[in-house]
Motif scaffolding. Sequence first.
Motif, PDB file in Angstrom:
ATOM      1  N   ALA A 140       0.830  -1.203   0.000  1.00  0.00           N
ATOM      2  CA  ALA A 140       0.000   0.000   0.000  1.00  0.00           C
ATOM      3  C   ALA A 140       0.867   1.257   0.000  1.00  0.00           C
ATOM      4  O   ALA A 140       2.105   1.194  -0.101  1.00  0.00           O
ATOM      5  N   ILE A 141       0.210   2.400   0.113  1.00  0.00           N
ATOM      6  CA  ILE A 141       0.885   3.697   0.208  1.00  0.00           C
ATOM      7  C   ILE A 141       0.254   4.486   1.355  1.00  0.00           C
ATOM      8  O   ILE A 141      -0.946   4.419   1.566  1.00  0.00           O
ATOM      9  N   ASP A 142       1.059   5.200   2.074  1.00  0.00           N
ATOM     10  CA  ASP A 142       0.705   6.209   3.087  1.00  0.00           C
ATOM     11  C   ASP A 142       1.636   6.180   4.287  1.00  0.00           C
ATOM     12  O   ASP A 142       2.153   7.202   4.704  1.00  0.00           O
ATOM     13  N   GLY A 143       1.809   5.006   4.912  1.00  0.00           N
ATOM     14  CA  GLY A 143       2.695   4.942   6.071  1.00  0.00           C
ATOM     15  C   GLY A 143       2.054   5.443   7.343  1.00  0.00           C
ATOM     16  O   GLY A 143       2.714   6.062   8.183  1.00  0.00           O
ATOM     17  N   THR A 144       0.754   5.167   7.521  1.00  0.00           N
ATOM     18  CA  THR A 144       0.047   5.593   8.722  1.00  0.00           C
ATOM     19  C   THR A 144       0.435   4.717   9.917  1.00  0.00           C
ATOM     20  O   THR A 144       0.988   3.623   9.745  1.00  0.00           O
ATOM     21  N   PRO A 145       0.117   5.167  11.140  1.00  0.00           N
ATOM     22  CA  PRO A 145       0.360   4.296  12.301  1.00  0.00           C
ATOM     23  C   PRO A 145      -0.350   2.951  12.161  1.00  0.00           C
ATOM     24  O   PRO A 145       0.204   1.907  12.525  1.00  0.00           O
ATOM     25  N   GLN A 146      -1.567   2.974  11.623  1.00  0.00           N
ATOM     26  CA  GLN A 146      -2.310   1.733  11.432  1.00  0.00           C
ATOM     27  C   GLN A 146      -1.640   0.829  10.405  1.00  0.00           C
ATOM     28  O   GLN A 146      -1.583  -0.394  10.569  1.00  0.00           O
ATOM     29  N   GLY A 147      -1.107   1.438   9.336  1.00  0.00           N
ATOM     30  CA  GLY A 147      -0.410   0.665   8.316  1.00  0.00           C
ATOM     31  C   GLY A 147       0.838   0.006   8.865  1.00  0.00           C
ATOM     32  O   GLY A 147       1.126  -1.166   8.567  1.00  0.00           O
ATOM     33  N   LEU A 148       1.573   0.727   9.676  1.00  0.00           N
ATOM     34  CA  LEU A 148       2.787   0.158  10.267  1.00  0.00           C
ATOM     35  C   LEU A 148       2.449  -0.983  11.217  1.00  0.00           C
ATOM     36  O   LEU A 148       3.179  -1.981  11.295  1.00  0.00           O
ATOM     37  N   GLN A 149       1.326  -0.846  11.921  1.00  0.00           N
ATOM     38  CA  GLN A 149       0.905  -1.937  12.797  1.00  0.00           C
ATOM     39  C   GLN A 149       0.524  -3.180  11.995  1.00  0.00           C
ATOM     40  O   GLN A 149       0.786  -4.311  12.427  1.00  0.00           O
ATOM     41  N   LEU A 150      -0.064  -2.973  10.825  1.00  0.00           N
ATOM     42  CA  LEU A 150      -0.397  -4.118   9.970  1.00  0.00           C
ATOM     43  C   LEU A 150       0.865  -4.833   9.511  1.00  0.00           C
ATOM     44  O   LEU A 150       0.893  -6.066   9.416  1.00  0.00           O
ATOM     45  N   ILE A 151       1.910  -4.067   9.224  1.00  0.00           N
ATOM     46  CA  ILE A 151       3.182  -4.697   8.841  1.00  0.00           C
ATOM     47  C   ILE A 151       3.736  -5.501  10.011  1.00  0.00           C
ATOM     48  O   ILE A 151       4.174  -6.646   9.851  1.00  0.00           O
ATOM     49  N   ARG A 152       3.707  -4.911  11.203  1.00  0.00           N
ATOM     50  CA  ARG A 152       4.209  -5.617  12.388  1.00  0.00           C
ATOM     51  C   ARG A 152       3.393  -6.883  12.658  1.00  0.00           C
ATOM     52  O   ARG A 152       3.934  -7.891  13.128  1.00  0.00           O
ATOM     53  N   GLY A 153       2.094  -6.818  12.343  1.00  0.00           N
ATOM     54  CA  GLY A 153       1.218  -7.964  12.580  1.00  0.00           C
ATOM     55  C   GLY A 153       1.149  -8.937  11.418  1.00  0.00           C
ATOM     56  O   GLY A 153       0.286  -9.827  11.403  1.00  0.00           O
ATOM     57  N   PRO A 178      12.576   5.648  13.692  1.00  0.00           N
ATOM     58  CA  PRO A 178      12.037   6.893  14.252  1.00  0.00           C
ATOM     59  C   PRO A 178      11.865   7.984  13.206  1.00  0.00           C
ATOM     60  O   PRO A 178      11.220   8.993  13.463  1.00  0.00           O
ATOM     61  N   ASP A 179      12.430   7.788  12.018  1.00  0.00           N
ATOM     62  CA  ASP A 179      12.315   8.792  10.959  1.00  0.00           C
ATOM     63  C   ASP A 179      10.958   8.742  10.260  1.00  0.00           C
ATOM     64  O   ASP A 179      10.579   9.696   9.586  1.00  0.00           O
ATOM     65  N   LEU A 180      10.231   7.658  10.393  1.00  0.00           N
ATOM     66  CA  LEU A 180       8.926   7.539   9.748  1.00  0.00           C
ATOM     67  C   LEU A 180       7.911   8.405  10.485  1.00  0.00           C
ATOM     68  O   LEU A 180       7.863   8.405  11.723  1.00  0.00           O
ATOM     69  N   TRP A 181       7.076   9.109   9.730  1.00  0.00           N
ATOM     70  CA  TRP A 181       6.169  10.053  10.366  1.00  0.00           C
ATOM     71  C   TRP A 181       5.205   9.377  11.327  1.00  0.00           C
ATOM     72  O   TRP A 181       4.865   9.951  12.375  1.00  0.00           O
ATOM     73  N   ALA A 182       4.793   8.173  11.008  1.00  0.00           N
ATOM     74  CA  ALA A 182       3.825   7.486  11.871  1.00  0.00           C
ATOM     75  C   ALA A 182       4.406   7.184  13.249  1.00  0.00           C
ATOM     76  O   ALA A 182       3.660   7.080  14.232  1.00  0.00           O
ATOM     77  N   ASN A 183       5.726   7.042  13.315  1.00  0.00           N
ATOM     78  CA  ASN A 183       6.366   6.766  14.605  1.00  0.00           C
ATOM     79  C   ASN A 183       6.630   8.039  15.401  1.00  0.00           C
ATOM     80  O   ASN A 183       7.181   7.965  16.504  1.00  0.00           O
ATOM     81  N   LYS A 184       6.243   9.186  14.857  1.00  0.00           N
ATOM     82  CA  LYS A 184       6.354  10.456  15.580  1.00  0.00           C
ATOM     83  C   LYS A 184       5.036  10.868  16.232  1.00  0.00           C
ATOM     84  O   LYS A 184       4.990  11.803  17.034  1.00  0.00           O
ATOM     85  N   VAL A 185       3.958  10.183  15.856  1.00  0.00           N
ATOM     86  CA  VAL A 185       2.638  10.554  16.367  1.00  0.00           C
ATOM     87  C   VAL A 185       2.603  10.409  17.884  1.00  0.00           C
ATOM     88  O   VAL A 185       2.992   9.383  18.433  1.00  0.00           O
ATOM     89  N   GLY A 186       2.153  11.457  18.544  1.00  0.00           N
ATOM     90  CA  GLY A 186       2.033  11.440  19.995  1.00  0.00           C
ATOM     91  C   GLY A 186       3.333  11.686  20.724  1.00  0.00           C
ATOM     92  O   GLY A 186       3.395  11.567  21.964  1.00  0.00           O
ATOM     93  N   LYS A 187       4.380  12.049  19.985  1.00  0.00           N
ATOM     94  CA  LYS A 187       5.679  12.272  20.636  1.00  0.00           C
ATOM     95  C   LYS A 187       6.100  13.713  20.534  1.00  0.00           C
ATOM     96  O   LYS A 187       5.595  14.469  19.738  1.00  0.00           O
TER      97      LYS A 187
END
Length: 354
Positions: A267-280, A345-354
């Motif tokens: 996919a495209i976007d790199g959202t926090p949810q997308g990154l969690q799908l990759i981890r899962g 940490p460079d991915l934008w989704a990993n900056k959310v809430g920080k």
Amino acid sequence: MKFPTLPISRRRAASTVAFGALFLAITAGTALAEYKAADVRIGFTPKFLKDDFQTLMLDLSKKAFDAKGFTLVGAPDPNGDIAAEVDALQNLIANGANVLVFAPIDAAGIVPAVKKANDANVLVFSIDDAPAGGKVTATVRADNVDAGVQGAKEMVKRLQAKPCWTDNSCIVLELQGALTTPNGRDRSDGFSKTLHELAPKVNLIQRPTEWTADMAADAAQNVLTQNPSLSGIFMASELMASAVNAQLTNGGKGAPVGDPNSVIRIAIDGTPQGLQLIRGKALDATVSQPLSAYATKTADLIELVSKGGKIEIGPRDDGQVIDTSVGPQYQLKATLVTTDNVDSPDLWANKVGK
């Protein structure tokens, strides 16, 4: 010395778009060293503040402007209403903004605000998408064609490990975004053209979704029913991923990433949810938008032009600048994300809430 009301001159050369400086004074002998960052007064509008992407873009932009010493006049939330966004931008000009920065809710609908800014000699910076008319100082967005290209390359790489590659029976479904939008067209063009070039024997099935999860789910279900040996799915946005995964599971094709029977999902976007799908192990890869760079690059360009610099057309280490009918467009490179770099940490989704 009054900064915001001085005219902006523009001139074009074969490979350069040069914008006249916003001079702090026009008296003879005045040096650009007299430029004061605080005299740059920015009015900003996101599309809305309903998701992590827009919220983080606003937060990072504020930080980037503050780091430059710019003054933020205001950053109202139009809440997805283009009429409200136009009104907000016009009000920001009335309140002293000499630079407008916005993420356009609608490319055509934003034009009145752009033209109002042009008439008032206000610099205009559009983020993530370009207006359909008027003139911008610059648009800063991802290179969406390249994002599609990266998705296709990763798809081919993963297809090559499947039996279908050897017997030329691979089938890939492309779930397109809205082809009436630049992002939708660019992502589809990059993906489909590259897939045809690298894997001409792969059967590519394209279905429009208008950026909706419901249409993506329906298309996935129909194609999977007709093609039970479906090898891979490319999604123009991760917003489709959960709905598509549900259809794969319902069709008995929900094996996790790494399983020989798994359907490749990119996919495209790199959202926090997308990154969690990759981890899962529910998504093979995604192409993350350069959201962090949107803010810093826009701030850099505001500073450059305000000091009398020019935005040159051509390649950059972080992307490219192209000329368009509304002005120069700085296209930033996106980042392919897999299990190898999903926690960067460079991915934008990993900056959310920080």
